[in-house]
Design a protein around this motif. Structure first.
Motif, short mmCIF file in Angstrom:
data_model
loop_
_atom_site.label_atom_id
_atom_site.label_comp_id
_atom_site.label_asym_id
_atom_site.label_seq_id
_atom_site.Cartn_x
_atom_site.Cartn_y
_atom_site.Cartn_z
N CYS A 54 0.83 -1.20 0.00
CA CYS A 54 0.00 0.00 0.00
C CYS A 54 0.86 1.26 0.00
CB CYS A 54 -0.88 0.05 1.24
SG CYS A 54 -2.09 -1.25 1.36
N GLU A 82 0.35 5.62 0.26
CA GLU A 82 -0.61 6.69 0.54
C GLU A 82 -0.28 7.90 -0.32
OE1 GLU A 82 -0.18 9.83 2.25
OE2 GLU A 82 1.97 9.58 2.45
N HIS A 107 -7.49 1.31 -2.71
CA HIS A 107 -8.08 0.84 -1.45
C HIS A 107 -9.16 1.83 -0.99
CE1 HIS A 107 -5.29 -2.46 -0.35
NE2 HIS A 107 -4.49 -1.82 -1.17
N VAL A 122 -5.29 5.68 -0.76
CA VAL A 122 -4.37 4.57 -0.51
C VAL A 122 -4.52 3.62 -1.69
CG1 VAL A 122 -3.81 2.65 1.03
CG2 VAL A 122 -4.59 4.83 1.99
N ASP A 155 -2.33 0.43 -4.36
CA ASP A 155 -1.26 -0.54 -4.57
C ASP A 155 -0.35 -0.05 -5.69
OD1 ASP A 155 -2.47 -2.30 -2.74
OD2 ASP A 155 -3.69 -3.20 -4.32
N SER A 193 -1.74 0.85 8.07
CA SER A 193 -2.74 0.11 7.33
C SER A 193 -3.00 -1.21 8.05
CB SER A 193 -2.26 -0.18 5.91
OG SER A 193 -3.17 -1.02 5.24
N THR A 217 -2.88 -6.73 -1.46
CA THR A 217 -3.32 -5.85 -2.54
C THR A 217 -4.85 -5.86 -2.60
OG1 THR A 217 -3.38 -7.57 -4.23
CG2 THR A 217 -1.25 -6.44 -3.88
#
Length: 175
Positions: free
Chosen positions: A2, A4, A46, A64, A66, A119, A125
């Motif tokens: 992840c 951000e 996400h 957020v 991948d 997270s 993912t």
């Protein structure tokens, strides 16, 4: 897995109400359905948040996702999500448009990396989470069938039922 991404921009003078209307429009209905289809196709986002603050003079977009930041921006620029970025950020000072070659520089100039990013599932993912969800739903359906209960009661399965892995599986299924 992840990453951000948080961007802060200044809302153009007199554009706060128009931005609020765009955000309300994008929050539901047909626009939401087409954006969800694009997000599903991309399969890396996400979550995302849009926030107006400082008496409607500033705007924050945070997400957020991948993968790499470059791929994230490129993927969104190629879908209906890019159109959404244009609809939202057109109300921000200096926004060149998602298709502009300088768009990444514009975002980078306004990006503020999180001092702390936490997270609950940093190693999963979006694709893995969706797969886990599908597998869980299918497994729950199997658990609810009389055939499964009958198979569990069959003495031939006693050795399988006694294994730590099976015990763990059943315990997790009941949680």
């Amino acid at each position: 897995m992840c990453t951000e991404f948080t961007v802060f921009s200044k809302i153009k003078a007199g554009h706060a109400e128009a931005l609020r209307e765009v955000l309300a429009k994008l929050a539901g209905g047909a626009a939401d359905v087409s954006a969800r289809a694009a997000l599903r196709e991309i399969g890396t986002l996400h979550d995302a948040r849009h926030v107006m603050f400082d008496n409607d003079t500033r705007f924050m977009f945070a997400s957020v996702f991948d993968g790499t930041w470059d791929t994230y921006i490129d993927d969104f620029g190629k879908t209906v999500v890019g159109e959404r970025f244009d609809m939202v950020f057109q109300h921000s000072e200096g926004f060149p448009g998602i298709a502009d070659p300088g768009i990444k520089d514009w975002f980078l100039e306004r990006q503020a990396p999180a001092g702390v990013f936490v997270s609950s599932y940093p190693d999963l993912t979006v694709q893995q989470i969706w797969k886990d969800q599908r597998v869980n739903e299918a497994f729950q359906e199997v658990l609810d069938t009389p055939e499964f209960r009958e198979a569990l009661d069959n003495p031939a399965n006693a050795a399988l039922k006694a294994t730590p892995a099976f015990q763990k599986l059943m315990k997790e299924a009941q949680a």
